[in-house]
Design a protein around this motif. Structure first.
Motif, short mmCIF file in Angstrom:
data_model
loop_
_atom_site.label_atom_id
_atom_site.label_comp_id
_atom_site.label_asym_id
_atom_site.label_seq_id
_atom_site.Cartn_x
_atom_site.Cartn_y
_atom_site.Cartn_z
N GLN A 50 2.57 19.65 -2.53
CA GLN A 50 1.66 18.82 -3.30
C GLN A 50 1.93 17.33 -3.09
OE1 GLN A 50 -0.88 19.84 -6.02
NE2 GLN A 50 -0.89 21.32 -4.35
N GLN A 51 3.20 16.97 -3.07
CA GLN A 51 3.55 15.57 -2.85
C GLN A 51 3.12 15.09 -1.46
OE1 GLN A 51 7.69 14.91 -3.67
NE2 GLN A 51 7.49 15.31 -5.86
N LEU A 58 -3.58 9.68 -0.41
CA LEU A 58 -3.54 8.31 -0.94
C LEU A 58 -3.32 7.27 0.15
CD1 LEU A 58 -1.51 8.99 -4.19
CD2 LEU A 58 -3.94 8.45 -4.02
N SER A 59 -2.95 7.70 1.34
CA SER A 59 -2.79 6.76 2.44
C SER A 59 -4.11 6.43 3.11
CB SER A 59 -1.81 7.32 3.48
OG SER A 59 -2.37 8.47 4.12
N ARG A 99 -5.00 17.34 -7.48
CA ARG A 99 -5.72 16.76 -8.59
C ARG A 99 -5.18 15.38 -8.96
NH1 ARG A 99 -10.47 17.01 -10.69
NH2 ARG A 99 -10.38 19.25 -10.31
N ARG A 100 -3.87 15.20 -8.98
CA ARG A 100 -3.31 13.93 -9.41
C ARG A 100 -3.51 12.82 -8.38
NH1 ARG A 100 3.21 15.00 -8.93
NH2 ARG A 100 3.26 15.68 -6.75
N ALA A 101 -3.93 13.19 -7.15
CA ALA A 101 -4.21 12.18 -6.13
C ALA A 101 -5.70 11.85 -6.05
CB ALA A 101 -3.72 12.66 -4.77
N ARG A 102 -6.51 12.50 -6.84
CA ARG A 102 -7.95 12.19 -6.85
C ARG A 102 -8.17 11.04 -7.83
NH1 ARG A 102 -11.26 16.07 -4.52
NH2 ARG A 102 -10.17 17.97 -3.86
N THR A 103 -7.88 9.84 -7.36
CA THR A 103 -7.91 8.68 -8.24
C THR A 103 -8.70 7.54 -7.60
OG1 THR A 103 -5.87 7.77 -7.30
CG2 THR A 103 -5.64 9.26 -9.18
N LEU A 359 -0.90 7.07 -7.76
CA LEU A 359 -0.75 8.46 -8.18
C LEU A 359 -0.95 8.55 -9.69
CD1 LEU A 359 -0.01 11.15 -6.77
CD2 LEU A 359 2.33 10.79 -7.56
N MET A 360 -1.72 9.53 -10.11
CA MET A 360 -2.08 9.65 -11.52
C MET A 360 -1.05 10.49 -12.26
SD MET A 360 -4.11 9.00 -14.05
CE MET A 360 -5.62 8.34 -13.37
#
Length: 862
Positions: A50-51, A58-59, A99-103, A359-360
């Motif tokens: 996930q990371q 995010l890049s 999900r936490r990278a959909r920002t 990151l969210m």
């Protein structure tokens, strides 16, 4: 099958299943360490995957900067659409994005060079979606590069989250004034030289359906539990023993009904938990559209100790504008003077990672509706008071290529002298009361231009401005360029320059010289093809004839025998002189004099002669305009960067005619610069006090100057008390082309002409209440309008006090007279009175035979 056999089989199967479960439990217990290790490995692997996926997603980001126009005023509907577009953009990454990278990040940044930059950082796949905004043409969206920030000595961090009940909302902040105003005020006084910087990042992520379901269930459970506790508390109150309370016991003793008593143990109905309204309990969580997870990160930095901490405190205070049932507050707690939070280990590294990657990881309660965040979903609007930065408008320094405009008080309480760049300052209009600082402001600008080695002409009908500026111009580098033409002189020994309107020694085209003189007279006297066609024709032919005489004199090396404007009278009334003068004309030009002039009634000439008689009635004006060789040459002043100071004798009708001649000659000289390559056209400023001296409806000279002379390097600065006294054509041209527009206090009617150019910003009543020396002004800087701003007019002493040379004023005045070719008034007068005879002598020596028709021209006026 028999029932008892079926029951027996089922019991056997049940027992076997239980034995299997027990065996599995014993095996699991025996191998628990191995199973725990395997589970931990799976979880760690999943987390690592996930990371990695989050880092990869995010890049790949796109960066778009939104720049609003000064008229940007969005509606709530536009903001809603923008918010929904941002939510969709946040979730537009690849399918494998965690999900936490959909920002999506909204970055608001200030560093002392710009008031507040507004950027959107989103997945790269959302670039086309974000390139167009619902705000239309009033917001410019352009791609930007990632911010490469320099390191600063001090930095503080904060995480703002929503505090309150899960479904409670932030305060509904109105759009006027702008919700960003407190933030703009908090960062208004950043000092770029000290490395001050402040950033607020608002990270948005679409609401996950399963997270939302969980959050709703938790909220409802919490509400039900609270309702049960309240019901239990009420029940305990109703069933408590009477002796537990002294007031209750006393009440029973005093109530006879209580003496009979109630059977102990009587049943009391227990209150039931209140019925819950789902939408009321869930609040904003009840409606999915527009619901997002949000995290707000703040970072302040500076090279000065303590600045970053103070800035963070002001930003935290700015967020109080959203405080309602829910509020934005900083995470962490304080232990005495020590703040435990994102600036301390181990939270510091986590903050920096979230800051870098977006990151969210929202804290509890990080849910909001886009309507609550409306203030963050747009750049500053027209209702915002945006601080003026050094990059927006520079500060004046002597010697720099700048034009001082006025003292501006910033949000930090400090004053600085605003300036515009020389090349940006094209045409300026000042309006307002007499004696409230218009002329002083122009004088400051003129002195600054002189020290910038720029040429200028200052027309002052009051005659005292040169004495004000002399001590600041008395420098060796400037003295050789200053020329003074002071027509306010009275004594015979006073020095006076001269200007022959028809002087041809500069070899300019004859038709340009004629046109400038004729248009000046026509403008000042209100002549036109409909109002005075015959007078206009007579003057045109007379001037053409005298210009021809002067061209011949210059060609014959007899420049001191040139005619002046006062020889028009002699030409029209003296047949002998006319006969000699016409000999210099081409045959085609002489036809009018032989065929048309004799038919003109004698009294028709008075229309032309009367204004010349008024000009000649003043000894000073006669001496100034009646000499053959001009010391006044504005074209030469333009090309060589000279400083001309022109003081007309007053503002009467005859004086206005003289000013009209000066202004039209400025237009002629400017247009004549077409013979120079563009890069060689040095800028030249023309300061004209009291524009009403050119207020005739037929005058279009000011309009022509603003419309035509920019490309030739000529600039105009005009001052007037009442702008609407100018003709509509002139007024429209000035407003259209003014790069600087200012007004002091005055009547509402007069002020409205200016404030109409600043809609929805400054009202006439705002201006009417100004104190003396204060102005509202707008400027053009690097192609953008700045203002209107409230400024205090500069004074010569406070700007150029260090440059004052009072001991050299006499030397400056002498140099100014020498550069103007000045002579004592008595000598100038003698030359002017004798000039007609000199011209006659020249024409007599070169006389040639003419046709009989020419001999007859005008004999009836002998």
């Amino acid at each position: 099958m028999e029932p008892h056999l079926m029951a027996s089989g089922m019991l056997t199967m049940g027992a076997a299943f239980i034995d299997a479960l027990a065996a599995f439990a014993r095996w699991t217990l025996a191998n628990s360490w191995w199973l725990a290790l395997i589970a931990a490995g799976v979880l760690l692997g999943w987390n690592a995957l996930q990371q990695r996926l989050a880092a990869e997603a995010l890049s790949q980001r796109t960066y778009i900067e939104l720049t609003p126009t000064p008229q940007f005023d969005p509606s709530p509907e536009q903001i809603w659409r923008q918010g929904m577009q941002l939510v969709r953009a946040a979730g537009s990454g690849p399918w494998w994005t965690p999900r936490r990278a959909r920002t999506l990040r909204l970055r608001l940044r200030a560093d002392g060079t710009r008031p507040l930059t507004y950027r959107i950082e989103a997945p790269a796949t959302a670039h086309m979606l974000l390139a167009q905004t619902p705000y239309g043409a009033r917001v410019h969206a352009k791609p930007a590069a990632p911010i490469a920030d320099k390191r600063r000595d001090h930095m503080v961090r904060a995480v703002l989250t929503l505090h309150g009940e899960p479904g409670s909302r932030l305060r509904d902040v109105p759009l006027d004034p702008d919700p960003l105003q407190p933030l703009l005020d908090a960062v208004a006084d950043l000092d770029a030289d000290l490395g001050d910087m402040a950033e607020v990042c608002v990270d948005l992520s679409p609401a996950s359906r399963w997270h939302l379901v969980t959050r709703r269930w938790q909220t409802m459970q919490r509400a039900r539990e609270k309702a049960r506790r309240e019901a239990q508390r009420e029940a305990r109150w109703l069933t408590q023993d009477s002796t537990d309370s002294l007031p209750i016991a006393m009440g029973k003793l005093l109530d006879p009904a209580e003496w009979r008593g109630n059977p102990r143990g009587q049943m009391v109905m227990s209150p039931q938990p209140r019925r819950l309204d789902r939408d009321e309990v869930l609040g904003k969580l009840a409606h999915t559209p527009g619901l997002v997870r949000v995290q707000i990160l703040v970072r302040c930095a500076s090279n000065a100790d303590g600045h970053a901490e103070q800035r963070l405190s002001r930003i935290n205070a700015a967020m109080d504008v959203y405080a309602g049932a829910s509020r934005l507050s900083s995470l962490g707690w304080s232990l005495g003077p020590v703040r435990i939070g994102p600036d301390r280990w181990p939270w510091k590294d986590r903050f920096d990672k979230r800051w870098t990657t977006a990151l969210m990881r929202p804290a509890r309660g990080g849910w909001a509706h886009i309507e609550e965040l409306a203030g963050f979903l747009k750049p500053p609007t027209v209702t915002a008071r945006v601080p003026l930065m050094e990059s927006d408008m520079p500060t004046y320094e002597v010697g720099k290529d700048l034009v001082p405009q006025g003292w501006y008080r910033g949000s930090d309480g400090r004053e600085r002298l605003l300036a515009t760049r020389e090349d940006d300052t094209l045409f300026e209009i000042q309006s307002g009361k007499s004696g409230w600082g218009k002329t002083m402001r122009a004088q400051v600008q003129a002195v600054a231009s002189a020290h910038n080695s720029r040429g200028l002409a200052f027309v002052d009908p009051h005659g005292d401005s040169f004495a004000d500026v002399a001590r600041y111009l008395a420098h060796d580098a400037i003295m050789d360029k200053v020329a003074l033409f002071d027509l306010t002189v009275r004594e015979p020994g006073d020095m006076l320059g001269c200007w022959n309107l028809l002087d041809m020694t500069s070899r300019q085209p004859p038709h340009e010289v004629s046109a400038a003189v004729i248009e000046a007279f026509a403008s000042a006297l209100g002549w036109g093809d409909l109002s005075a066609p015959r007078a206009l024709t007579i003057l045109t032919k007379a001037v053409e004839a005298l210009v021809s005489v002067n061209a011949a004199a210059v060609a014959a090396a007899a420049s001191k025998q040139q005619a002046t404007i006062f020889q028009v009278q002699t030409l029209l009334t003296d047949p002998t002189f006319r006969h000699l003068a016409l000999s210099t004309l081409e045959p085609q030009a002489r036809h009018w004099w032989s065929r048309s002039f004799p038919d003109i009634p004698k009294d028709a000439l008075l229309t032309v002669l009367n204004p010349l008689e008024r000009l000649g009635a003043s000894p000073v004006t006669r001496a100034f305009l009646g000499c053959p060789l001009s010391g006044y040459d504005i074209r030469r002043a333009m090309d060589d960067g000279h400083v001309l100071w022109i003081c007309p004798p007053g503002t009467g009708p005859t004086d206005r005619l003289l000013v009209s001649l000066v202004v039209h000659d400025f237009l002629r000289a400017g247009l004549s610069r077409r013979d120079l390559p563009e890069q060689q056209r040095r800028s030249f400023r023309f300061y004209l006090d009291e524009l009403i001296s050119l207020a005739q409806d037929s005058s279009t000279v000011l309009a022509e100057i603003t419309e035509q002379l920019r490309k030739f390097g000529c600039r105009l600065h005009g001052m007037t008390q009442v702008l609407h006294r100018l003709s509509p054509t002139t007024r429209a041209a000035l407003m259209q082309n003014a790069s600087c527009l200012s007004t002091t206090a005055g009547s509402i009617d007069a002020i409205t002409e200016i404030t109409d150019q600043w809609p929805d910003t400054v009202t006439p009543h705002d201006v009417a209440g100004l104190d003396r020396w204060w102005h509202y002004a707008s400027f053009t800087v690097a192609g953008k309008r700045v203002g209107p701003l409230l400024i205090r007019g500069p004074e010569l002493a406070e700007v150029f006090g260090d440059l004052a040379q009072p001991g050299k004023v006499a030397a400056l005045r002498q140099a100014a007279h020498d550069n103007a070719g000045a002579l004592p008034l008595s000598k100038r007068t003698a030359i002017a009175l004798a000039q007609e005879q000199r011209v006659r002598d020249f024409l007599t020596t070169r006389a040639t035979p003419t046709t009989d028709d020419d001999d007859d021209a005008g004999d009836q006026y002998a």
